[in-house]
Design a protein around this motif. Structure first.
Motif, short mmCIF file in Angstrom:
data_model
loop_
_atom_site.label_atom_id
_atom_site.label_comp_id
_atom_site.label_asym_id
_atom_site.label_seq_id
_atom_site.Cartn_x
_atom_site.Cartn_y
_atom_site.Cartn_z
N LEU A 189 -0.97 -2.55 -9.80
CA LEU A 189 -0.63 -3.92 -9.40
C LEU A 189 -0.42 -4.03 -7.90
O LEU A 189 -0.93 -4.96 -7.25
N PHE A 190 0.27 -3.07 -7.30
CA PHE A 190 0.52 -3.09 -5.87
C PHE A 190 -0.76 -2.86 -5.08
O PHE A 190 -0.99 -3.50 -4.05
N PHE A 191 -1.62 -1.92 -5.54
CA PHE A 191 -2.91 -1.70 -4.87
C PHE A 191 -3.77 -2.96 -4.91
O PHE A 191 -4.36 -3.34 -3.90
N SER A 192 -3.85 -3.59 -6.06
CA SER A 192 -4.69 -4.79 -6.18
C SER A 192 -4.13 -5.94 -5.36
O SER A 192 -4.89 -6.70 -4.76
N ALA A 210 0.83 -1.20 0.00
CA ALA A 210 0.00 0.00 0.00
C ALA A 210 0.87 1.26 0.00
O ALA A 210 0.59 2.22 -0.73
N LEU A 211 1.92 1.26 0.80
CA LEU A 211 2.81 2.41 0.86
C LEU A 211 3.53 2.63 -0.48
O LEU A 211 3.60 3.75 -0.99
N ALA A 212 4.04 1.54 -1.06
CA ALA A 212 4.72 1.65 -2.36
C ALA A 212 3.75 2.10 -3.44
O ALA A 212 4.11 2.90 -4.32
N ALA A 213 2.51 1.62 -3.39
CA ALA A 213 1.51 2.01 -4.40
C ALA A 213 1.19 3.50 -4.31
O ALA A 213 1.06 4.16 -5.34
N PHE A 235 6.32 -11.13 -10.21
CA PHE A 235 5.45 -10.73 -9.10
C PHE A 235 4.03 -11.23 -9.32
O PHE A 235 3.39 -11.76 -8.42
N LEU A 236 3.53 -11.07 -10.55
CA LEU A 236 2.17 -11.50 -10.87
C LEU A 236 2.02 -13.01 -10.76
O LEU A 236 1.02 -13.51 -10.22
#
Length: 117
Positions: free
Chosen positions: A54-57, A22-25, A105-106
């Motif tokens: 991608l990071f949020f999801s 979340a922080l990175a997103a 990552f995915l």
């Protein structure tokens, strides 16, 4: 006196990844907005925006319990960590490393999701 030492992760990895993603997103979304609107560097800004989504999801999937990091194998947890690192470094290099990190990552998120059910 011999102890049974097991190679198990300590702590709640779900909480750590949820906060980290979340922080990175949020940071990447801010940078993407600045690049697209102010700098007019659309190509690089779109990469930052895709990474932010991608990071949020991924953080959303971890928060809702659809992805449980504790149930994932250690190989996929390492792949997720490596994918995160390559993805963020690849943003600075603007090239093939970003794509490699994205796919890694995915794939790790989907595999951990499959093992969580």
């Amino acid at each position: 006196m011999v102890r049974d030492i097991q190679n198990k992760p300590k702590g709640d990895q779900n909480k750590v990844w949820k906060i980290l993603l979340a922080l990175a997103a949020i940071i990447l979304l801010t940078i993407a907005t600045a690049m697209i609107i102010v700098d007019q560097r659309y190509h690089i800004g779109i990469l930052y925006l895709i990474t932010s989504i991608l990071f949020f999801s991924s953080a959303y999937l971890i928060t809702t319990g659809r992805v449980n990091m504790m149930k994932g194998s250690s190989n996929w947890q390492v792949a997720l960590t490596l994918g995160f690192i390559i993805l963020t470094i690849g943003l600075a290099l603007n090239g093939l490393f970003w794509g490699l990190g994205f796919v890694l990552f995915l794939a790790a998120i989907f595999s951990i999701h499959k093992n969580s059910n």
